[in-house]
Write a protein that holds these residues in place. Structure first.
Motif, PDB file in Angstrom:
ATOM      1  N   ARG A   1       0.587   3.505  -4.270  1.00 21.19           N
ATOM      2  CA  ARG A   1      -0.805   3.072  -4.386  1.00 21.19           C
ATOM      3  C   ARG A   1      -0.949   1.643  -3.905  1.00 21.19           C
TER       4      ARG A   1
ATOM      5  N   SER B   1      -3.482  -1.674  -3.375  1.00 23.78           N
ATOM      6  CA  SER B   1      -4.640  -2.290  -3.999  1.00 23.78           C
ATOM      7  C   SER B   1      -5.216  -3.352  -3.079  1.00 23.78           C
ATOM      8  N   CYS B   2      -6.504  -3.553  -3.196  1.00 22.04           N
ATOM      9  CA  CYS B   2      -7.177  -4.595  -2.424  1.00 22.04           C
ATOM     10  C   CYS B   2      -8.140  -5.312  -3.349  1.00 22.04           C
TER      11      CYS B   2
ATOM     12  N   ARG C   1     -12.505   2.886  -6.078  1.00 19.35           N
ATOM     13  CA  ARG C   1     -12.825   1.479  -6.339  1.00 19.35           C
ATOM     14  C   ARG C   1     -13.100   1.271  -7.811  1.00 19.35           C
TER      15      ARG C   1
ATOM     16  N   MET D   1     -12.029  -4.243  -7.118  1.00 18.41           N
ATOM     17  CA  MET D   1     -10.790  -3.732  -6.540  1.00 18.41           C
ATOM     18  C   MET D   1     -11.054  -2.431  -5.792  1.00 18.41           C
TER      19      MET D   1
ATOM     20  N   TYR E   1      -8.709   0.807  -4.027  1.00 20.24           N
ATOM     21  CA  TYR E   1      -7.368   1.367  -4.065  1.00 20.24           C
ATOM     22  C   TYR E   1      -7.186   2.437  -2.993  1.00 20.24           C
TER      23      TYR E   1
ATOM     24  N   GLN F   1      -4.649   5.507  -2.792  1.00 16.49           N
ATOM     25  CA  GLN F   1      -3.585   6.313  -3.369  1.00 16.49           C
ATOM     26  C   GLN F   1      -3.041   7.231  -2.278  1.00 16.49           C
TER      27      GLN F   1
END
Length: 119
Positions: free
Chosen positions: A18, A20-21, A71, A77, A79, A81
């Protein structure tokens, strides 16, 4: 404005990861938050995106059914996956923000995070 991607690493084929941003510095409520990737020797390609306003998603055919974007608006954030990973998914993954995902224009880029899928 900053898009901070994280979560990359080494994973075996068939595994999951996963990304993340973290999106900071402005409101992204009218943006589409996307993920792109670039493999060695190849051009950067679109992976998928999510609308910040209605959660609608779009995916590249190559990842459809294996990758899911979500999100968390409270945490700002986004994501990615990734499941059933394949060696050809090996790339540097970038998060991005676009006002219009139907164009090539990316308004904000994050730095990349490397995903390596071993066979």
């Amino acid at each position: 404005v900053q898009l901070q991607a994280s979560g990359g690493g080494l994973v075996q084929a068939g595994g999951s990861l996963r990304l993340s941003c973290a999106a900071t510095g402005r409101s992204f409520s009218h943006f589409f938050m996307g993920w792109f990737r670039q493999s060695p020797g190849k051009e950067r390609e679109f992976v998928g995106c999510i609308s910040w306003s209605d959660d609608s998603t779009t995916y590249a055919n190559s990842v459809k059914g294996r990758f899911t974007i979500s999100r968390d608006s409270a945490k700002n954030m986004v994501y990615l996956q990734m499941s059933s990973l394949k060696p050809e998914d090996t790339a540097v993954y970038y998060c991005a923000a676009q006002r219009n995902p139907n164009t090539a224009q990316v308004d904000y880029w994050g730095q990349g995070t490397l995903v390596t899928v071993s066979s």
